[in-house]
Design a protein around this motif. Sequence first.
Motif, PDB file in Angstrom:
ATOM      1  N   ASP A  68     -30.255  77.957  42.635  1.00 40.81           N
ATOM      2  CA  ASP A  68     -28.859  77.169  42.174  1.00 40.81           C
ATOM      3  C   ASP A  68     -28.193  77.010  43.552  1.00 40.81           C
ATOM      4  OD1 ASP A  68     -26.219  76.513  41.522  1.00 40.81           O
ATOM      5  OD2 ASP A  68     -26.273  78.315  40.022  1.00 40.81           O
ATOM      6  N   THR A  69     -27.870  75.441  43.966  1.00 40.06           N
ATOM      7  CA  THR A  69     -27.265  75.118  44.951  1.00 40.06           C
ATOM      8  C   THR A  69     -25.844  74.470  44.617  1.00 40.06           C
ATOM      9  OG1 THR A  69     -28.434  73.165  45.201  1.00 40.06           O
ATOM     10  CG2 THR A  69     -29.208  74.807  46.668  1.00 40.06           C
ATOM     11  N   GLY A  70     -25.658  74.758  43.221  1.00 37.56           N
ATOM     12  CA  GLY A  70     -24.265  74.252  42.759  1.00 37.56           C
ATOM     13  C   GLY A  70     -23.177  74.930  42.795  1.00 37.56           C
ATOM     14  N   THR A  71     -22.016  74.376  42.155  1.00 39.25           N
ATOM     15  CA  THR A  71     -20.931  75.603  42.384  1.00 39.25           C
ATOM     16  C   THR A  71     -20.531  76.367  41.102  1.00 39.25           C
ATOM     17  OG1 THR A  71     -19.443  73.645  41.466  1.00 39.25           O
ATOM     18  CG2 THR A  71     -19.669  74.091  43.903  1.00 39.25           C
ATOM     19  N   ALA A  73     -22.740  78.740  37.752  1.00 36.28           N
ATOM     20  CA  ALA A  73     -23.855  79.456  37.387  1.00 36.28           C
ATOM     21  C   ALA A  73     -24.899  78.537  36.407  1.00 36.28           C
ATOM     22  CB  ALA A  73     -23.449  80.734  36.527  1.00 36.28           C
ATOM     23  N   MET A  74     -26.062  78.659  36.669  1.00 36.63           N
ATOM     24  CA  MET A  74     -27.135  78.089  35.676  1.00 36.63           C
ATOM     25  C   MET A  74     -27.884  79.069  35.032  1.00 36.63           C
ATOM     26  SD  MET A  74     -28.356  75.116  38.500  1.00 36.63           S
ATOM     27  CE  MET A  74     -27.104  74.124  39.227  1.00 36.63           C
ATOM     28  N   SER A  75     -29.001  78.689  34.050  1.00 35.44           N
ATOM     29  CA  SER A  75     -29.763  79.285  33.541  1.00 35.44           C
ATOM     30  C   SER A  75     -31.215  78.936  33.543  1.00 35.44           C
ATOM     31  CB  SER A  75     -29.200  79.608  31.873  1.00 35.44           C
ATOM     32  OG  SER A  75     -28.184  80.542  31.822  1.00 35.44           O
ATOM     33  N   ILE A  76     -32.208  79.631  33.499  1.00 29.47           N
ATOM     34  CA  ILE A  76     -33.522  78.953  33.413  1.00 29.47           C
ATOM     35  C   ILE A  76     -34.186  79.564  32.402  1.00 29.47           C
ATOM     36  CG2 ILE A  76     -35.800  79.581  34.717  1.00 29.47           C
ATOM     37  CD1 ILE A  76     -33.831  77.436  36.302  1.00 29.47           C
ATOM     38  N   PHE A  77     -35.166  79.019  31.928  1.00 29.99           N
ATOM     39  CA  PHE A  77     -35.728  79.275  30.689  1.00 29.99           C
ATOM     40  C   PHE A  77     -37.314  78.960  30.898  1.00 29.99           C
ATOM     41  CE2 PHE A  77     -37.620  78.445  26.406  1.00 29.99           C
ATOM     42  CZ  PHE A  77     -37.184  79.760  25.567  1.00 29.99           C
ATOM     43  N   PHE A  78     -38.187  79.674  30.507  1.00 31.39           N
ATOM     44  CA  PHE A  78     -39.602  79.441  30.460  1.00 31.39           C
ATOM     45  C   PHE A  78     -40.032  79.592  29.171  1.00 31.39           C
ATOM     46  CE2 PHE A  78     -38.502  82.001  34.387  1.00 31.39           C
ATOM     47  CZ  PHE A  78     -39.209  81.046  35.277  1.00 31.39           C
ATOM     48  N   GLY A  79     -40.662  78.470  28.799  1.00 37.31           N
ATOM     49  CA  GLY A  79     -40.960  78.225  27.417  1.00 37.31           C
ATOM     50  C   GLY A  79     -41.651  76.752  27.070  1.00 37.31           C
ATOM     51  N   PRO A  80     -42.411  76.799  25.949  1.00 38.99           N
ATOM     52  CA  PRO A  80     -43.020  75.441  25.595  1.00 38.99           C
ATOM     53  C   PRO A  80     -42.136  74.319  25.249  1.00 38.99           C
ATOM     54  CG  PRO A  80     -43.433  77.043  24.007  1.00 38.99           C
ATOM     55  CD  PRO A  80     -42.600  77.610  24.842  1.00 38.99           C
ATOM     56  N   ALA A  81     -40.944  74.839  24.831  1.00 40.64           N
ATOM     57  CA  ALA A  81     -39.929  73.529  24.290  1.00 40.64           C
ATOM     58  C   ALA A  81     -38.534  74.203  24.931  1.00 40.64           C
ATOM     59  CB  ALA A  81     -40.047  73.279  23.152  1.00 40.64           C
ATOM     60  N   ALA A  87     -27.965  77.218  22.669  1.00 38.63           N
ATOM     61  CA  ALA A  87     -28.799  78.643  22.785  1.00 38.63           C
ATOM     62  C   ALA A  87     -28.277  79.386  24.160  1.00 38.63           C
ATOM     63  CB  ALA A  87     -30.268  78.406  23.015  1.00 38.63           C
ATOM     64  N   THR A  88     -28.025  80.613  23.718  1.00 35.57           N
ATOM     65  CA  THR A  88     -27.484  81.574  24.904  1.00 35.57           C
ATOM     66  C   THR A  88     -28.882  82.321  25.064  1.00 35.57           C
ATOM     67  OG1 THR A  88     -26.941  83.132  23.130  1.00 35.57           O
ATOM     68  CG2 THR A  88     -25.181  81.739  24.089  1.00 35.57           C
ATOM     69  N   VAL A  89     -29.718  81.737  25.621  1.00 34.57           N
ATOM     70  CA  VAL A  89     -30.984  82.432  26.271  1.00 34.57           C
ATOM     71  C   VAL A  89     -31.232  82.214  27.760  1.00 34.57           C
ATOM     72  CG1 VAL A  89     -32.138  82.393  23.952  1.00 34.57           C
ATOM     73  CG2 VAL A  89     -32.610  80.426  25.534  1.00 34.57           C
ATOM     74  N   GLY A  90     -32.254  82.602  28.490  1.00 32.09           N
ATOM     75  CA  GLY A  90     -32.657  82.346  29.996  1.00 32.09           C
ATOM     76  C   GLY A  90     -32.243  83.568  30.788  1.00 32.09           C
ATOM     77  N   PHE A  91     -32.608  83.003  32.157  1.00 36.08           N
ATOM     78  CA  PHE A  91     -32.347  83.888  33.029  1.00 36.08           C
ATOM     79  C   PHE A  91     -31.216  83.251  33.786  1.00 36.08           C
ATOM     80  CE2 PHE A  91     -36.811  84.662  32.161  1.00 36.08           C
ATOM     81  CZ  PHE A  91     -36.624  86.040  32.136  1.00 36.08           C
ATOM     82  N   PRO A  92     -30.137  84.241  33.884  1.00 30.46           N
ATOM     83  CA  PRO A  92     -28.921  83.309  34.809  1.00 30.46           C
ATOM     84  C   PRO A  92     -29.224  83.352  36.270  1.00 30.46           C
ATOM     85  CG  PRO A  92     -28.377  85.750  34.165  1.00 30.46           C
ATOM     86  CD  PRO A  92     -29.684  85.281  33.516  1.00 30.46           C
ATOM     87  N   LEU A  93     -28.598  82.465  36.860  1.00 35.45           N
ATOM     88  CA  LEU A  93     -28.417  82.194  38.207  1.00 35.45           C
ATOM     89  C   LEU A  93     -27.264  81.958  38.910  1.00 35.45           C
ATOM     90  CD1 LEU A  93     -31.596  79.450  38.837  1.00 35.45           C
ATOM     91  CD2 LEU A  93     -31.685  81.811  38.922  1.00 35.45           C
ATOM     92  N   ALA A  94     -26.862  82.787  39.816  1.00 31.03           N
ATOM     93  CA  ALA A  94     -25.393  82.784  40.374  1.00 31.03           C
ATOM     94  C   ALA A  94     -25.159  81.414  41.252  1.00 31.03           C
ATOM     95  CB  ALA A  94     -25.261  83.957  41.211  1.00 31.03           C
ATOM     96  N   ALA A  95     -24.187  80.905  40.959  1.00 38.14           N
ATOM     97  CA  ALA A  95     -23.581  79.901  41.790  1.00 38.14           C
ATOM     98  C   ALA A  95     -23.617  80.015  43.259  1.00 38.14           C
ATOM     99  CB  ALA A  95     -22.062  79.373  41.327  1.00 38.14           C
ATOM    100  N   ALA A  96     -23.755  78.931  44.013  1.00 35.11           N
ATOM    101  CA  ALA A  96     -23.819  78.854  45.446  1.00 35.11           C
ATOM    102  C   ALA A  96     -22.854  79.430  45.883  1.00 35.11           C
ATOM    103  CB  ALA A  96     -24.415  77.576  45.766  1.00 35.11           C
ATOM    104  N   THR A  97     -22.629  80.094  47.221  1.00 35.22           N
ATOM    105  CA  THR A  97     -21.375  80.375  47.834  1.00 35.22           C
ATOM    106  C   THR A  97     -21.481  79.739  49.421  1.00 35.22           C
ATOM    107  OG1 THR A  97     -22.491  82.206  48.754  1.00 35.22           O
ATOM    108  CG2 THR A  97     -21.441  82.711  46.793  1.00 35.22           C
ATOM    109  N   THR A  98     -20.383  79.722  49.845  1.00 32.17           N
ATOM    110  CA  THR A  98     -19.999  79.205  51.280  1.00 32.17           C
ATOM    111  C   THR A  98     -19.904  80.021  52.249  1.00 32.17           C
ATOM    112  OG1 THR A  98     -18.081  78.292  51.036  1.00 32.17           O
ATOM    113  CG2 THR A  98     -19.532  76.767  50.753  1.00 32.17           C
TER     114      THR A  98
END
Length: 139
Positions: A68-71, A73-81, A87-98
């Motif tokens: 995540d290089t944005g400001t 948080a994002m989420s990543i999901f591994f799956g066929p679709a 949906a509230t699934v996925g692995f959270p990624l913290a936002a970038a800092t400066t």
Amino acid sequence: MRRSTTILRLLAALGVVCSLARAAGAQEPAFGRTASESQGTIASTGVWQRVLPAAGSATARSNCIIQDTGTHAMSIFFGPAAPATNATVGFPLAAATTSGSFNVGGGWITCGNMGGGLTNGPVWITGTSGDTFEYASQP
């Protein structure tokens, strides 16, 4: 005289063994694999978009990383679709800092599984529209 003949034979045998070992080593594949690196942008807030397609076989992907290089948080999901938009699934990624005048980067995740092996299916991401992420995959 007999002793020097024996030494010469041993040296010749050692030379043959070394040349065979060198020839066998030349047949080994080169170390490492090529990697593709790129950047992406979240197109629409809360909508899952594909970062990486499925790898062709169980051994096709040797690794991947997404950061995540944005400001926000994002989420990543591994799956066929892609999951449903809400949906509230996925692995959270913290936002970038400066730090000072440059971006330190935020949370990251790899395709490696905790028990070993890799996730070879599609990889999906969601976050806030306009935020950026970086990713690399082998292949």
